[in-house]
Design a protein around this motif. Sequence first.
Motif, PDB file in Angstrom:
ATOM      1  N   ALA A  92       0.831  -1.210   0.000  1.00  0.00           N
ATOM      2  CA  ALA A  92       0.000   0.000   0.000  1.00  0.00           C
ATOM      3  C   ALA A  92       0.859   1.250   0.000  1.00  0.00           C
ATOM      4  CB  ALA A  92      -0.932  -0.006   1.205  1.00  0.00           C
ATOM      5  N   MET A  93       1.914   1.263   0.793  1.00  0.00           N
ATOM      6  CA  MET A  93       2.794   2.438   0.846  1.00  0.00           C
ATOM      7  C   MET A  93       3.466   2.668  -0.505  1.00  0.00           C
ATOM      8  SD  MET A  93       2.490   3.682   3.895  1.00  0.00           S
ATOM      9  CE  MET A  93       3.908   4.637   4.402  1.00  0.00           C
ATOM     10  N   TRP A  94       3.905   1.583  -1.139  1.00  0.00           N
ATOM     11  CA  TRP A  94       4.529   1.725  -2.450  1.00  0.00           C
ATOM     12  C   TRP A  94       3.519   2.261  -3.472  1.00  0.00           C
ATOM     13  CZ3 TRP A  94       3.060  -0.999  -6.877  1.00  0.00           C
ATOM     14  CH2 TRP A  94       3.829  -0.695  -8.009  1.00  0.00           C
ATOM     15  N   ALA A  95       2.303   1.711  -3.446  1.00  0.00           N
ATOM     16  CA  ALA A  95       1.272   2.172  -4.375  1.00  0.00           C
ATOM     17  C   ALA A  95       0.901   3.633  -4.114  1.00  0.00           C
ATOM     18  CB  ALA A  95       0.030   1.286  -4.268  1.00  0.00           C
ATOM     19  N   ARG A  96       1.167   4.107  -2.905  1.00  0.00           N
ATOM     20  CA  ARG A  96       0.920   5.517  -2.561  1.00  0.00           C
ATOM     21  C   ARG A  96       2.053   6.426  -3.024  1.00  0.00           C
ATOM     22  NH1 ARG A  96      -3.044   8.337  -1.244  1.00  0.00           N
ATOM     23  NH2 ARG A  96      -2.483   9.158   0.789  1.00  0.00           N
ATOM     24  N   GLY A  97       3.146   5.826  -3.498  1.00  0.00           N
ATOM     25  CA  GLY A  97       4.250   6.625  -4.013  1.00  0.00           C
ATOM     26  C   GLY A  97       5.474   6.687  -3.139  1.00  0.00           C
ATOM     27  N   ILE A  98       5.498   5.909  -2.046  1.00  0.00           N
ATOM     28  CA  ILE A  98       6.661   5.877  -1.159  1.00  0.00           C
ATOM     29  C   ILE A  98       7.648   4.833  -1.670  1.00  0.00           C
ATOM     30  CG2 ILE A  98       7.472   5.565   1.198  1.00  0.00           C
ATOM     31  CD1 ILE A  98       5.596   7.975   0.789  1.00  0.00           C
ATOM     32  N   GLY A  99       8.894   5.231  -1.912  1.00  0.00           N
ATOM     33  CA  GLY A  99       9.894   4.328  -2.468  1.00  0.00           C
ATOM     34  C   GLY A  99      10.136   3.102  -1.596  1.00  0.00           C
ATOM     35  N   MET A 100      10.352   1.962  -2.227  1.00  0.00           N
ATOM     36  CA  MET A 100      10.586   0.725  -1.485  1.00  0.00           C
ATOM     37  C   MET A 100      11.845   0.791  -0.641  1.00  0.00           C
ATOM     38  SD  MET A 100       9.469  -2.193  -4.230  1.00  0.00           S
ATOM     39  CE  MET A 100       7.737  -2.544  -4.571  1.00  0.00           C
ATOM     40  N   GLU A 101      12.810   1.605  -1.065  1.00  0.00           N
ATOM     41  CA  GLU A 101      14.031   1.727  -0.269  1.00  0.00           C
ATOM     42  C   GLU A 101      13.750   2.310   1.111  1.00  0.00           C
ATOM     43  OE1 GLU A 101      13.717   5.411  -2.838  1.00  0.00           O
ATOM     44  OE2 GLU A 101      13.455   3.244  -3.096  1.00  0.00           O
ATOM     45  N   LYS A 102      12.653   3.087   1.232  1.00  0.00           N
ATOM     46  CA  LYS A 102      12.258   3.614   2.538  1.00  0.00           C
ATOM     47  C   LYS A 102      11.880   2.478   3.488  1.00  0.00           C
ATOM     48  CE  LYS A 102      12.323   8.211   2.343  1.00  0.00           C
ATOM     49  NZ  LYS A 102      13.018   9.057   3.329  1.00  0.00           N
ATOM     50  N   ASN A 103      11.184   1.479   2.938  1.00  0.00           N
ATOM     51  CA  ASN A 103      10.805   0.326   3.737  1.00  0.00           C
ATOM     52  C   ASN A 103      12.031  -0.449   4.194  1.00  0.00           C
ATOM     53  OD1 ASN A 103       9.753  -2.856   3.601  1.00  0.00           O
ATOM     54  ND2 ASN A 103       8.322  -1.455   4.564  1.00  0.00           N
ATOM     55  N   LEU A 104      13.006  -0.595   3.284  1.00  0.00           N
ATOM     56  CA  LEU A 104      14.243  -1.283   3.665  1.00  0.00           C
ATOM     57  C   LEU A 104      14.990  -0.493   4.729  1.00  0.00           C
ATOM     58  CD1 LEU A 104      15.529  -2.483   0.169  1.00  0.00           C
ATOM     59  CD2 LEU A 104      14.459  -3.865   1.956  1.00  0.00           C
ATOM     60  N   GLN A 105      15.015   0.823   4.588  1.00  0.00           N
ATOM     61  CA  GLN A 105      15.648   1.660   5.610  1.00  0.00           C
ATOM     62  C   GLN A 105      15.006   1.426   6.970  1.00  0.00           C
ATOM     63  OE1 GLN A 105      15.678   5.720   3.595  1.00  0.00           O
ATOM     64  NE2 GLN A 105      17.304   5.977   5.091  1.00  0.00           N
ATOM     65  N   TYR A 106      13.689   1.442   6.978  1.00  0.00           N
ATOM     66  CA  TYR A 106      12.963   1.288   8.250  1.00  0.00           C
ATOM     67  C   TYR A 106      13.312  -0.031   8.925  1.00  0.00           C
ATOM     68  CZ  TYR A 106       9.108   1.043  11.580  1.00  0.00           C
ATOM     69  OH  TYR A 106       8.377   0.940  12.731  1.00  0.00           O
ATOM     70  N   TRP A 107      13.189  -1.133   8.178  1.00  0.00           N
ATOM     71  CA  TRP A 107      13.466  -2.442   8.772  1.00  0.00           C
ATOM     72  C   TRP A 107      14.963  -2.697   8.906  1.00  0.00           C
ATOM     73  CZ3 TRP A 107       9.674  -4.030  11.416  1.00  0.00           C
ATOM     74  CH2 TRP A 107       8.363  -3.783  11.012  1.00  0.00           C
ATOM     75  N   GLY A 108      15.766  -1.826   8.320  1.00  0.00           N
ATOM     76  CA  GLY A 108      17.205  -1.908   8.523  1.00  0.00           C
ATOM     77  C   GLY A 108      17.660  -1.126   9.746  1.00  0.00           C
ATOM     78  N   GLY A 109      16.701  -0.542  10.474  1.00  0.00           N
ATOM     79  CA  GLY A 109      17.022   0.168  11.705  1.00  0.00           C
ATOM     80  C   GLY A 109      17.327   1.637  11.525  1.00  0.00           C
ATOM     81  N   ASP A 110      17.054   2.185  10.351  1.00  0.00           N
ATOM     82  CA  ASP A 110      17.316   3.601  10.070  1.00  0.00           C
ATOM     83  C   ASP A 110      15.994   4.358  10.151  1.00  0.00           C
ATOM     84  OD1 ASP A 110      17.879   6.104   8.954  1.00  0.00           O
ATOM     85  OD2 ASP A 110      19.346   5.289   7.551  1.00  0.00           O
ATOM     86  N   GLU A 111      15.879   5.237  11.133  1.00  0.00           N
ATOM     87  CA  GLU A 111      14.618   5.950  11.362  1.00  0.00           C
ATOM     88  C   GLU A 111      14.229   6.856  10.198  1.00  0.00           C
ATOM     89  OE1 GLU A 111      16.540   9.615  13.974  1.00  0.00           O
ATOM     90  OE2 GLU A 111      15.468   8.005  14.965  1.00  0.00           O
ATOM     91  N   ARG A 112      15.176   7.166   9.333  1.00  0.00           N
ATOM     92  CA  ARG A 112      14.855   8.001   8.177  1.00  0.00           C
ATOM     93  C   ARG A 112      13.937   7.282   7.184  1.00  0.00           C
ATOM     94  NH1 ARG A 112      20.887   9.581   6.586  1.00  0.00           N
ATOM     95  NH2 ARG A 112      21.064   7.354   7.060  1.00  0.00           N
ATOM     96  N   GLY A 113      13.765   5.996   7.377  1.00  0.00           N
ATOM     97  CA  GLY A 113      12.813   5.263   6.557  1.00  0.00           C
ATOM     98  C   GLY A 113      11.381   5.685   6.797  1.00  0.00           C
ATOM     99  N   SER A 114      11.142   6.407   7.885  1.00  0.00           N
ATOM    100  CA  SER A 114       9.804   6.938   8.186  1.00  0.00           C
ATOM    101  C   SER A 114       9.692   8.415   7.836  1.00  0.00           C
ATOM    102  CB  SER A 114       9.483   6.751   9.678  1.00  0.00           C
ATOM    103  OG  SER A 114       9.362   5.395  10.004  1.00  0.00           O
ATOM    104  N   ASP A 115      10.709   8.956   7.213  1.00  0.00           N
ATOM    105  CA  ASP A 115      10.726  10.390   6.876  1.00  0.00           C
ATOM    106  C   ASP A 115      10.290  10.574   5.430  1.00  0.00           C
ATOM    107  OD1 ASP A 115      11.182  13.092   6.664  1.00  0.00           O
ATOM    108  OD2 ASP A 115      13.353  12.916   6.517  1.00  0.00           O
ATOM    109  N   PHE A 116       9.035  10.962   5.258  1.00  0.00           N
ATOM    110  CA  PHE A 116       8.516  11.218   3.922  1.00  0.00           C
ATOM    111  C   PHE A 116       8.680  12.703   3.624  1.00  0.00           C
ATOM    112  CE2 PHE A 116       5.428   7.785   5.430  1.00  0.00           C
ATOM    113  CZ  PHE A 116       6.352   6.791   5.173  1.00  0.00           C
ATOM    114  N   SER A 117       9.363  13.019   2.557  1.00  0.00           N
ATOM    115  CA  SER A 117       9.696  14.397   2.218  1.00  0.00           C
ATOM    116  C   SER A 117       8.463  15.282   2.116  1.00  0.00           C
ATOM    117  CB  SER A 117      10.440  14.428   0.876  1.00  0.00           C
ATOM    118  OG  SER A 117      10.532  15.751   0.385  1.00  0.00           O
TER     119      SER A 117
END
Length: 362
Positions: A92-117
């Motif tokens: 759903a997030m990807w279909a909304r336009g959020i890059g998949m790399e953001k999801n990898l960042q989030y589950w990789g422990g990088d809080e910037r994965g939740s930072d939508f510009s």
Amino acid sequence: MNVQAMPMHRFIDHEGQLVNPLPAWADIATLKGFYCDMVLARTYDNKAVALQRTGKLGTYPSGLGAEAIGIAVGRALKSTDVFIPYYRDLPAMWARGIGMEKNLQYWGGDERGSDFSPNDQHCRDLPYCVPIATQCTHAVGVAAALKIQGQHHAALVTCGDGATSKGDFLESLNCAGAWNIPLVFVINNNQWAISVPRTIQCGAEFLSDKAKGAGIEGITVDGNDIVAMYDVLQKKLDKARKGKGATLVEAVSYRLSDHTTADDATRYRSEDELQQAWQYEPISRLRKYLVSQSAWSDEEDKQWQQHCKDVIENVVEKYLAIIPQPPESAFDFLYESLDSELLKQRDLIINKAMRMQGGQHG
């Protein structure tokens, strides 16, 4: 018990056969787009699990089997709506336009994965929520704000079947009904709340029955039929935007994966049950229908599968190339100011990082 045999909103059955006439919007081009979206989402999911197994990602919650729910949610929402997701909502997030790399960042422990510009049209969407059902209370606040502001927009919140046993969920339903807010609840009823089966979690025949106590509409949909999912979500979101109240949508699916990569479902779930569930999964269902309409071929499928692999490899490369945050950011973005003791701790973590990196620090 075969939950797919229960009565629910459905257009295409697991054999790819129509059980009801398709809605006017469901032309071949749209359905092919849905199929391609779901295949891409599954390709990503498989890669994310592999990254976790090789130590390049943290604990990851697979969405295997829920692709139709996620893509339908992402495609049904308008850019002016607000999406409040839970942790299994990458499609759903990807279909909304959020890059998949953001999801990898989030589950990789990088809080910037939740930072939508702020330049992203979906920046009003909330980040992933891991605590169970707390996102439902957030969604009530968002929807109430939309109503107070007089905006003809809707909010949509997702959760799993386990979340429906939580007070946060039930209280949110009650507020949605009492306040008549523009909110759509979507339950991914995948039959398992970690190791707790749906059969012993709730005595109601359908989880959508919980809407009755709140005085809102409830509907049960075949979550493996993306046509049914998208059709219902379009209508209920439109209803919300017009100020006609909230809806609870129960999407019946099945969690084909472990709960997360930290789980081992073989300890509590039989292989026979899992194999039966695979017969009803959403991607093969839609593919069978498209093939029956001479709208999809093995060669097209092969080409699209390869395209998806190429896209995901590019996503992974972008993720692995991201420069990690310096460890002292844990202090810098948590406290407004640092006292002497915290400053010492900040210096200690910087010095440790420099030693680990051979004297260099980003």
